[in-house]
Write a protein that holds these residues in place. Structure first.
Motif, PDB file in Angstrom:
ATOM      1  N   ALA A  91      10.258  17.061 -14.906  1.00 17.00           N
ATOM      2  CA  ALA A  91      11.604  16.359 -14.712  1.00 17.00           C
ATOM      3  C   ALA A  91      12.352  15.247 -14.801  1.00 17.00           C
ATOM      4  CB  ALA A  91      12.326  17.066 -13.594  1.00 17.00           C
ATOM      5  N   THR A 116      17.727  13.084 -12.291  1.00 17.69           N
ATOM      6  CA  THR A 116      17.494  13.561 -11.407  1.00 17.69           C
ATOM      7  C   THR A 116      18.592  13.490 -10.111  1.00 17.69           C
ATOM      8  OG1 THR A 116      15.519  14.077 -11.562  1.00 17.69           O
ATOM      9  CG2 THR A 116      15.703  14.473  -9.307  1.00 17.69           C
ATOM     10  N   SER A 117      18.830  14.485  -9.032  1.00 23.71           N
ATOM     11  CA  SER A 117      19.449  13.845  -7.983  1.00 23.71           C
ATOM     12  C   SER A 117      19.389  13.067  -6.912  1.00 23.71           C
ATOM     13  CB  SER A 117      20.335  15.067  -7.294  1.00 23.71           C
ATOM     14  OG  SER A 117      19.933  16.236  -6.628  1.00 23.71           O
ATOM     15  N   ASP A 151      17.344  15.344  -4.740  1.00 25.77           N
ATOM     16  CA  ASP A 151      16.080  15.986  -5.091  1.00 25.77           C
ATOM     17  C   ASP A 151      14.710  15.295  -5.774  1.00 25.77           C
ATOM     18  OD1 ASP A 151      16.791  18.631  -5.639  1.00 25.77           O
ATOM     19  OD2 ASP A 151      17.784  18.665  -7.632  1.00 25.77           O
ATOM     20  N   ARG A 159      12.033  14.923  -2.156  1.00 28.55           N
ATOM     21  CA  ARG A 159      11.530  16.049  -1.817  1.00 28.55           C
ATOM     22  C   ARG A 159      10.431  16.044  -2.839  1.00 28.55           C
ATOM     23  NH1 ARG A 159      16.336  19.184  -1.136  1.00 28.55           N
ATOM     24  NH2 ARG A 159      16.713  19.088  -2.644  1.00 28.55           N
ATOM     25  N   MET A 160      10.844  15.151  -3.723  1.00 27.82           N
ATOM     26  CA  MET A 160       9.596  15.100  -5.509  1.00 27.82           C
ATOM     27  C   MET A 160       8.844  13.703  -4.864  1.00 27.82           C
ATOM     28  SD  MET A 160      11.318  15.021  -8.754  1.00 27.82           S
ATOM     29  CE  MET A 160      10.335  14.602  -9.976  1.00 27.82           C
ATOM     30  N   HIS A 183       7.729  17.643   3.912  1.00 29.89           N
ATOM     31  CA  HIS A 183       8.404  18.162   2.888  1.00 29.89           C
ATOM     32  C   HIS A 183       7.764  19.502   3.010  1.00 29.89           C
ATOM     33  CE1 HIS A 183       9.334  15.073   0.198  1.00 29.89           C
ATOM     34  NE2 HIS A 183       8.302  14.139   0.429  1.00 29.89           N
ATOM     35  N   SER A 216      14.960  10.217   3.251  1.00 25.51           N
ATOM     36  CA  SER A 216      16.246   9.375   2.343  1.00 25.51           C
ATOM     37  C   SER A 216      16.641   8.855   3.206  1.00 25.51           C
ATOM     38  CB  SER A 216      17.514  10.847   2.490  1.00 25.51           C
ATOM     39  OG  SER A 216      17.800  10.650   3.970  1.00 25.51           O
TER      40      SER A 216
END
Lengths: 271, 528, 314
Positions: free
Chosen positions: B68, B73-74, B77, B80-81, B114, C221
């Motif tokens: 990736a 990458t957004s 995302d 998440r990584m 996660h 986030s």
């Protein structure tokens, strides 16, 4: 220079100018009552209208600015003159009994809000502008003492202070030569904030009759007089209120602007 | 396919370019080290891989991790990584953990963020991982109850609990003591083998690089100047910057020989006790013994080193020698006069000593000019020079440390770290003291600047016999600039002797541990 | 933890003792004879003597202090000279206006400030942040008693949603709360402005901390990092301000009570000052100071709940 600093300084300067001009000239004499002309809304003769005694409100605002500024300025002066040395001393003797005493004393004063101090003083000595100054001034002492100590302590940990001690300099000398110049900006910024709080406190004390007494003009008293008239002549309450609001806003904007301008790392305490 | 492939990564913040055309590839199970001096852009490269660039950073190029492209990458995302595909360990373990959460909660959070799993299950796995990274305390502890090394283990556990494919470690051992550093590096190495992950380690310490890395990437001012496998690069380095970097970190200093001379500083059986927090509410305050029966001498013109890990009492000893604090037993004398004289310093003793501190950024009052800064010790003189004599003294002191007399009118913020240390030395030298204490004086400097300062110290020694006490945690530096060395552990001097003898044949167990733990640059046999 | 609480408790008791001495001493330094002072210039000497005896002024200072403090501890605040009733009864009638008002205002202030501060910090620099910060700049500058007058003008006189003043008593709690609403808003908004600013800057400080970066590296986030890691840490300075604000709200209430003609401690204290009823002044001031000190003690306990470092230190 930031927009805050410019707007704030202009507003502050405006009120200082009004107060200064009042010494030589006001649009009308505020000691002569003219019942015929009472409660006029703003017009050509009385730019901001008249109160229930027919006095010119603009003139009273100008005279009131004098009282406000004088009370707040002297009160901040008292707070700085006593608080800063106490804070420097406490920091220089960090951890000692003296430090502990100074800080506990500060905590104690904080338990007496300035209004409560004013009540005590008025109960003992009667109400007057001078007593208002003392009450606000006493309250300012721990503000500056704490801030000074808090800012000085990390400086004392810095190596340049150790270097000065290696050079044989005394704690007093180090406080004056090294600590003070490094915290003075912070004090100036906090001073502006305390000045604005002083204006608010003076207005509140005068409003409840514990501050300046007639015939001394004061914004707080004007509001007290206007309270019963607010439904029939709102301008008698609006004008002095906006005077306080704008002056305090000006000082706060100036304080924030000064902080950003002098040192972005400064953090002021506002209570 | 490579685990990580960076192609033509460039980056600017505002109008300032930070990185230029970075290329880098690494495979799973590989340890790659990025090295370079401060400002080389190594940390920014790491943050770019994590997708954690500061506001306003404009990257270009590709960073392909596990298929990736990070830069494309957004943010959701990337979230998440992070922690899942790639994890990161930071330099400062003391501030890297949330002070108000238990360490178990913080490790479990990585799992809970996660994976859909129960809290109990996550905490169980967190506890197992904490144990795996060698932490022996309960997961219910808070960060402030742990040492720096333990906290770094927690941060590592947090980063690897989901077994990411890539672990980035940004100066993971720089803030740690040398023995702790060795154990953390061992742990990282083991984890790489066990989990078959890639480790990208960022460090300024070339000895660490040589010790751990399979591949080395050297960066300078935002560019990769040289890269290659460790074995190849160490023996066949091409780029002049790489060469100078390695040369500087093994830089030999030519000290003049010492002459046999009389004792000057005499430290005799001193103890130093501090009161600590009461154990019971009204009981007496217990004492902590920071210095325990310390005795040594420094002769005129002698260069003595003091090594030990943080908290061993080095700073306390400095303060005691400088006469800033009293001791609770024994005596410290300089030329026969006691150094501690209570409230009013004995100027006669004080003017024979000066000190140079570690942090070039906090050693000077930012509001004074250099002129005023370096003449502060004149306060110790009965008749400080005035007018022209004073100006001459200032000019001479500045010239002696390799600066210009014109620098006297500047403020300290106009100087770099290395220049500031020169000014600190000028301040120490201006009253021609007999003894200078260098308190970690080169520890905060980049290797090339450090080499220059060490050369300066040697040059000063050649000019006139200068005695100093060189305090450092860095064994290799102490070895190069001292005649005699003392090893300190937990408030005691456990070994002292001729520097070469102690280093080549350490007697005390602790000294042996220290020397064994210190990473060493291998002999390179390179042509410089 | 126990050690921390005991330590704070000791300091609470010491503060209370010192505060009581200060208040007692201030009232004592009144120039002249308080009895003569109260009775006015035309009083006959034997009346004054009788009052002195009644007030216990013929006793030595230390005895009087101890008697006063012992009384306070037993809930006996002495006898009001002007009202001819126990001070405790006077206070009891009024404190149930003043205290609920302060608490009401504190709740409002916190409810407004927290979301505003957190919102502004999470959207630093954008339009929402700028608007909130502008509003707080105004809020900080507004004198609360004037704001109260404006509220009366708008909501009581023009819109007639609320009555312009007075207090119906707690017989009907809804009506009582309604009567306290405008005063509480007047008190709360300026304080909320301050609190929102503190919350925002404290949060921004925290967002710059290393552990936030660690949290982001775990995969949280920006928003999750803010809520899970920054907010609780940011509360530590915010709690200090909340503690200080309570004393301001309590004292500020004295003024606001004047605007709304509320029968609270404020009215009592002003009437007592003008009547020179010093026993009442002394007791009410002591009560206010007592409340402030106790609230600060509670804030200290709240610190320990938020910050584990305090629990294990001393």
């Amino acid at each position: 220079m930031s927009r805050n600093l410019i707007i704030g300084s202009l507003l502050t300067a405006l009120f200082i100018l009004l107060a200064a001009v009042s010494f030589v000239w006001t649009p009308a004499d505020i000691e002569t009552l003219d019942i015929q002309a009472r409660l006029q809304t703003p017009n050509a003769t009385h730019l901001l209208g008249t109160d229930h005694f027919g006095r010119d409100i603009l003139s009273m605002i100008m005279m009131g600015a004098r009282t406000s500024i004088a009370v707040a300025l002297v009160a901040v002066g008292i707070g700085m003159a006593i608080g800063i040395p106490l804070g420097l001393l406490a920091a220089a003797r960090h951890g000692s009994l003296l430090d502990e005493l100074i800080m506990r004393g500060n905590d104690l004063v904080f338990a007496f809000p300035s209004l409560v101090i004013a009540i005590l003083i008025t109960a003992v000595f009667g109400a007057s502008a001078v007593n208002a100054i003392i009450a606000i001034g006493i309250f300012n002492i721990p503000v500056f003492a704490r801030l000074t100590r808090g800012a000085a302590l990390p400086l004392w940990e810095r190596d340049f202070i150790l270097a000065a001690r290696v050079s044989g300099k005394s704690a007093t000398r180090i406080s004056v030569e090294h600590i003070l110049p490094n915290i003075i900006n912070l004090m100036i910024v906090q001073g502006t904030i305390q000045f604005s709080l002083g204006i608010l406190a003076e207005a509140a004390l005068s409003y409840i009759g514990l501050g300046a007494q007639p015939p001394t003009a004061s914004w707080g008293r004007m509001l007290a007089d206007a309270q019963t008239l607010v439904s029939i002549a709102p301008h008698t309450a609006l004008v002095p209120g906006f005077a306080i609001l704008l002056m305090v806003l000006g000082l706060n904007l100036m304080g924030d602007g000064l902080r950003d301008w002098l040192d972005p790392r400064i953090r002021v305490v506002r209570t | 396919m490579s685990l990580l492939a960076i192609n033509d990564l460039s980056l600017s913040i505002g109008d300032t370019p930070i990185l230029h055309d970075i290329d880098l590839t690494m495979q799973a199970g590989e340890i790659v080290a990025i090295t370079g001096e401060s400002g080389s852009g190594k940390s920014m490269t790491a943050l770019a891989i994590m997708g954690l660039l500061p506001h306003g950073a404009k990257p270009s190029g590709n960073i392909v991790l596990d298929g990736a492209d990070i830069l494309q990458t957004s943010e959701p995302d990337l979230c998440r990584m992070r922690g899942n595909t790639m994890g990161m360990v930071f330099q400062e373990p003391m501030t890297a953990l949330n002070p108000v959460q238990t360490i178990g909660d913080q490790v479990a959070e990585t799992i809970l963020i996660h994976e859909k799993t129960t809290k109990a299950e996550a905490h169980q796995r967190a506890a197992a991982m904490l144990e795996r990274v060698g932490l022996t305390v309960s997961p219910k502890r808070y960060p402030h109850e742990l040492s720096g090394g333990q906290r770094q283990r927690v941060v590592i556990a947090m980063a690897i609990v989901l077994r990411p494919k890539l672990l980035i470690a940004d100066e993971p051992t720089t803030a740690l003591d040398v023995t702790t550093q060795a154990r953390i590096l061992d742990l990282l190495r083991d984890l790489v083998r066990e989990f078959d992950m890639g480790l990208l380690i960022i460090t300024h310490d070339l000895a660490v690089v040589a010790d751990i890395a399979d591949k080395i990437v050297v960066m300078q001012s935002g560019r990769v100047v040289e890269a290659g496998t460790t074995a190849h690069l160490l023996t066949h380095m091409q780029h002049p910057y790489t060469k100078s970097l390695f040369e500087a970190s093994r830089h030999a200093v030519s000290l003049p020989d010492t002459i046999q001379s009389a004792p000057m500083l005499n430290v005799q059986n001193i103890n130093r006790d501090y009161p600590i927090a009461r154990q019971t509410l009204l009981g007496p305050r217990p004492m902590f013994r920071a210095l325990h029966d310390i005795s040594f001498q420094i002769n005129q013109g002698e260069r003595v080193g003091l090594v030990g890990e943080s908290g061993c009492g080095k700073s306390t000893l400095t303060r005691a020698i400088l006469g800033l604090e009293d001791v609770q037993g024994g005596q410290i004398t300089l030329d026969g006069d006691p150094v501690f004289t209570g409230k009013h310093p004995n100027l006669a003793v004080r003017r024979k000593m000066q000190v140079v501190f570690q942090d070039p950024y906090s050693s000077f009052n930012p509001r004074h000019r250099v002129d005023r800064l370096i003449t502060e010790p004149f306060h110790l003189l009965k008749q400080p020079p005035k007018g022209q004599a004073r100006q001459d003294a200032v000019a001479k002191a500045l010239v002696d440390v390799g600066l210009s007399p014109d620098d006297a009118n500047k403020y300290i913020h106009e100087f770099s770290g290395g220049q500031r240390q020169r000014i600190a030395i000028a301040r120490a030298l201006i009253i021609a003291p007999e003894l200078i204490i260098f308190d970690e004086a080169v520890s905060a400097l980049d290797v090339s600047v450090r080499a220059q300062i060490l050369d300066l110290i040697a040059a000063l020694c050649r000019k006139r016999p200068l005695a100093y006490l060189f305090i450092s945690h860095d064994l290799s530096v102490v070895r190069r600039v001292t005649d005699r060395v003392m090893v300190m552990q937990a408030g005691k001097i456990v070994e002292q002797g001729e520097t070469e003898t102690v280093f080549s044949n350490p007697q005390h167990r602790y000294t042996q541990t220290l020397i064994a733990a210190a990473p060493r640059l291998p002999d390179l046999g390179m042509a410089v | 933890m126990i050690r921390y609480v005991l330590g704070r408790l000791t300091s609470l008791i010491v503060s209370l003792i010192v505060a009581s001495i200060v208040i007692f001493a201030v009232i004592e330094v009144i120039p002249g004879d308080p009895a003569a002072f109260m009775l006015g210039v035309n009083a006959r000497p034997d009346t004054i003597a009788a009052l002195r005896a009644e007030m216990g002024l013929d006793q030595p200072l230390i005895t009087r202090y101890l008697a006063w403090v012992t009384g306070l501890l037993q809930g006996d605040f002495g006898q009001s000279w002007t009202y001819k009733t126990p001070v405790a009864d006077l206070i009891n009638d009024r404190i149930w206006v003043s205290l609920p008002l302060a608490v009401y205002a504190l709740i409002l202030s916190t409810l407004i400030a927290f979301p505003a501060g957190i919102y502004a910090a999470s959207r630093r620099g954008d339009a929402g942040d700028v608007t909130i910060m502008g509003a707080t700049q105004l809020g900080v500058a507004i004198p609360n008693f004037w704001f109260a007058m404006i509220l009366v003008l708008i909501f009581a006189i023009n819109l007639r949603w609320f009555s312009a003043g007075g207090f119906p008593g707690w017989g009907d709690p809804l009506q009582a709360i309604k009567a306290l609403t405008l005063p509480a808003i007047a008190l709360a908004l300026p304080q909320a402005a301050i609190l929102a600013r503190v919350m925002r800057s404290s949060l921004l400080d925290m967002l710059g901390e290393d552990f936030i970066r660690t949290a982001r590296a775990k995969g949280l986030s920006r928003r999750q990092a803010l809520w899970r890691h920054a907010v609780r840490n940011a509360l530590i300075p915010v709690l200090t301000i909340i503690g200080l604000q309570f004393s301001f709200l309590l004292a500020g209430g004295i003024i606001i009570e004047q605007v709304f003609f509320l029968p609270g401690l404020g009215r009592l204290i002003f009437q007592s000052i003008s009547a020179r009823d010093l026993i009442v002044v002394e007791s009410v001031v002591m009560l206010l100071v007592f409340t402030v000190i106790v609230v600060n003690f509670l804030v200290d306990l709240a610190y320990a709940a938020v910050d584990p470092r305090l629990r294990t230190k001393a």
